[in-house]
Motif scaffolding. Sequence first.
Motif, PDB file in Angstrom:
ATOM      1  N   ASN A  19       0.840  -1.256  -0.026  1.00  0.00           N
ATOM      2  CA  ASN A  19       0.008   0.091   0.008  1.00  0.00           C
ATOM      3  C   ASN A  19       0.769   1.306  -0.047  1.00  0.00           C
ATOM      4  N   GLN A  20       0.450   2.222  -0.875  1.00  0.00           N
ATOM      5  CA  GLN A  20       1.176   3.686  -0.831  1.00  0.00           C
ATOM      6  C   GLN A  20       2.781   3.451  -1.362  1.00  0.00           C
ATOM      7  N   LYS A  21       3.081   2.270  -2.086  1.00  0.00           N
ATOM      8  CA  LYS A  21       4.376   2.102  -2.582  1.00  0.00           C
ATOM      9  C   LYS A  21       4.419   2.043  -4.218  1.00  0.00           C
ATOM     10  N   SER A  22       5.523   2.254  -4.519  1.00  0.00           N
ATOM     11  CA  SER A  22       5.568   2.260  -6.212  1.00  0.00           C
ATOM     12  C   SER A  22       5.530   0.685  -6.679  1.00  0.00           C
ATOM     13  N   GLN A  23       5.006   0.844  -7.823  1.00  0.00           N
ATOM     14  CA  GLN A  23       4.567  -0.719  -8.341  1.00  0.00           C
ATOM     15  C   GLN A  23       5.935  -1.331  -8.340  1.00  0.00           C
ATOM     16  N   PRO A  24       5.818  -2.529  -7.498  1.00  0.00           N
ATOM     17  CA  PRO A  24       6.996  -3.545  -7.675  1.00  0.00           C
ATOM     18  C   PRO A  24       7.548  -4.193  -8.839  1.00  0.00           C
ATOM     19  N   ARG A  25       8.629  -4.403  -9.140  1.00  0.00           N
ATOM     20  CA  ARG A  25       8.942  -5.414 -10.233  1.00  0.00           C
ATOM     21  C   ARG A  25       9.427  -6.797  -9.953  1.00  0.00           C
ATOM     22  N   PHE A  26       8.629  -7.609 -10.383  1.00  0.00           N
ATOM     23  CA  PHE A  26       8.921  -9.137 -10.125  1.00  0.00           C
ATOM     24  C   PHE A  26       9.386  -9.723 -11.361  1.00  0.00           C
ATOM     25  N   ALA A  27      10.198 -10.928 -11.104  1.00  0.00           N
ATOM     26  CA  ALA A  27      10.784 -11.717 -12.099  1.00  0.00           C
ATOM     27  C   ALA A  27       9.611 -11.870 -13.300  1.00  0.00           C
ATOM     28  N   LEU A  28      10.177 -12.124 -14.386  1.00  0.00           N
ATOM     29  CA  LEU A  28       9.443 -12.621 -15.836  1.00  0.00           C
ATOM     30  C   LEU A  28       8.455 -11.498 -16.093  1.00  0.00           C
ATOM     31  N   GLY A  29       8.472 -10.061 -15.574  1.00  0.00           N
ATOM     32  CA  GLY A  29       7.536  -9.122 -15.614  1.00  0.00           C
ATOM     33  C   GLY A  29       6.382  -8.978 -15.031  1.00  0.00           C
ATOM     34  N   ALA A  30       6.078  -9.976 -13.775  1.00  0.00           N
ATOM     35  CA  ALA A  30       4.834 -10.073 -13.418  1.00  0.00           C
ATOM     36  C   ALA A  30       4.519  -8.786 -12.398  1.00  0.00           C
ATOM     37  N   SER A  31       3.438  -8.462 -12.189  1.00  0.00           N
ATOM     38  CA  SER A  31       3.243  -7.330 -11.162  1.00  0.00           C
ATOM     39  C   SER A  31       2.073  -8.004 -10.101  1.00  0.00           C
ATOM     40  N   LEU A  32       1.554  -7.007  -9.221  1.00  0.00           N
ATOM     41  CA  LEU A  32       0.688  -7.367  -8.362  1.00  0.00           C
ATOM     42  C   LEU A  32      -0.635  -8.041  -8.847  1.00  0.00           C
ATOM     43  N   ASN A  33      -0.948  -7.605 -10.097  1.00  0.00           N
ATOM     44  CA  ASN A  33      -2.622  -7.869 -10.387  1.00  0.00           C
ATOM     45  C   ASN A  33      -2.655  -9.464 -10.705  1.00  0.00           C
ATOM     46  N   PRO A  34      -1.710  -9.955 -11.256  1.00  0.00           N
ATOM     47  CA  PRO A  34      -2.064 -11.721 -11.320  1.00  0.00           C
ATOM     48  C   PRO A  34      -1.590 -12.285 -10.096  1.00  0.00           C
ATOM     49  N   ILE A  35      -0.858 -11.722  -8.794  1.00  0.00           N
ATOM     50  CA  ILE A  35      -0.835 -12.361  -7.793  1.00  0.00           C
ATOM     51  C   ILE A  35      -1.953 -12.389  -6.991  1.00  0.00           C
ATOM     52  N   ILE A  36      -2.621 -11.143  -6.987  1.00  0.00           N
ATOM     53  CA  ILE A  36      -4.104 -10.921  -6.259  1.00  0.00           C
ATOM     54  C   ILE A  36      -5.260 -11.618  -7.009  1.00  0.00           C
ATOM     55  N   SER A  37      -5.157 -11.688  -8.369  1.00  0.00           N
ATOM     56  CA  SER A  37      -6.166 -12.223  -9.019  1.00  0.00           C
ATOM     57  C   SER A  37      -5.911 -13.859  -8.822  1.00  0.00           C
ATOM     58  N   THR A  38      -4.766 -14.447  -8.790  1.00  0.00           N
ATOM     59  CA  THR A  38      -4.699 -15.836  -8.522  1.00  0.00           C
ATOM     60  C   THR A  38      -5.079 -16.176  -7.010  1.00  0.00           C
ATOM     61  N   LEU A  39      -4.704 -15.292  -6.176  1.00  0.00           N
ATOM     62  CA  LEU A  39      -5.075 -15.699  -4.556  1.00  0.00           C
ATOM     63  C   LEU A  39      -6.493 -15.527  -4.435  1.00  0.00           C
ATOM     64  N   VAL A  40      -7.237 -14.374  -5.072  1.00  0.00           N
ATOM     65  CA  VAL A  40      -8.600 -14.156  -4.940  1.00  0.00           C
ATOM     66  C   VAL A  40      -9.341 -15.463  -5.601  1.00  0.00           C
ATOM     67  N   THR A  41      -9.027 -16.009  -6.876  1.00  0.00           N
ATOM     68  CA  THR A  41      -9.538 -16.883  -7.536  1.00  0.00           C
ATOM     69  C   THR A  41      -9.602 -18.137  -6.621  1.00  0.00           C
ATOM     70  N   THR A  42      -8.416 -18.264  -6.044  1.00  0.00           N
ATOM     71  CA  THR A  42      -8.128 -19.581  -5.027  1.00  0.00           C
ATOM     72  C   THR A  42      -9.222 -19.629  -4.052  1.00  0.00           C
ATOM     73  N   PHE A  43      -9.306 -18.260  -3.523  1.00  0.00           N
ATOM     74  CA  PHE A  43     -10.237 -18.061  -2.352  1.00  0.00           C
ATOM     75  C   PHE A  43     -11.549 -18.335  -2.633  1.00  0.00           C
ATOM     76  N   LYS A  44     -12.177 -17.533  -3.841  1.00  0.00           N
ATOM     77  CA  LYS A  44     -13.503 -17.971  -4.372  1.00  0.00           C
ATOM     78  C   LYS A  44     -13.788 -19.379  -4.616  1.00  0.00           C
ATOM     79  N   SER A  45     -12.802 -19.908  -5.366  1.00  0.00           N
ATOM     80  CA  SER A  45     -12.988 -21.531  -5.664  1.00  0.00           C
ATOM     81  C   SER A  45     -13.285 -22.308  -4.399  1.00  0.00           C
ATOM     82  N   SER A  46     -12.374 -22.024  -3.371  1.00  0.00           N
ATOM     83  CA  SER A  46     -12.387 -22.986  -2.321  1.00  0.00           C
ATOM     84  C   SER A  46     -13.643 -22.592  -1.329  1.00  0.00           C
ATOM     85  N   LEU A  47     -14.122 -21.203  -1.521  1.00  0.00           N
ATOM     86  CA  LEU A  47     -15.277 -20.890  -0.702  1.00  0.00           C
ATOM     87  C   LEU A  47     -16.588 -21.478  -1.317  1.00  0.00           C
TER      88      LEU A  47
END
Length: 139
Positions: A19-47
Amino acid sequence: MFFSLLCFIAVICVLVGFNQKSQPRFALGASLNPIISTLVTTFKSSLIYVAGGCIGQLKWIWFYKTRKQLNDMESFDSASRGPLGSLFMVLQDKGRSLVSLGSVVTILALAFDPFVQQILTYPTKERIEATNSTLAAAK
């Protein structure tokens, strides 16, 4: 249910951590969006998996206690399999039993994904250059 809760806590931790930080740079050009999207999809599927299992169990408890018609069993079965059956169950049951809660959870899970896509924002900040011109800079 525990796994679903862990995924939800992981989403909160990632959001608070960046929060309130610049956009991080992960390996292979990934960003926070796919990380959050994967976690939320896993959360929703298991729920949804847990809600479907609970609705299936409530079907047998309801049948054992009431001994009503078998077409009501079909309503419970449809509700445990997806959102359309859950919608019909909510309309049929009208919130009189616990099966309505599981059905509402299944229905609301459909609306969860579009809102998750709006969680992350990267606002631009204006800065003043030596020439007194304003430029938008995104980091």
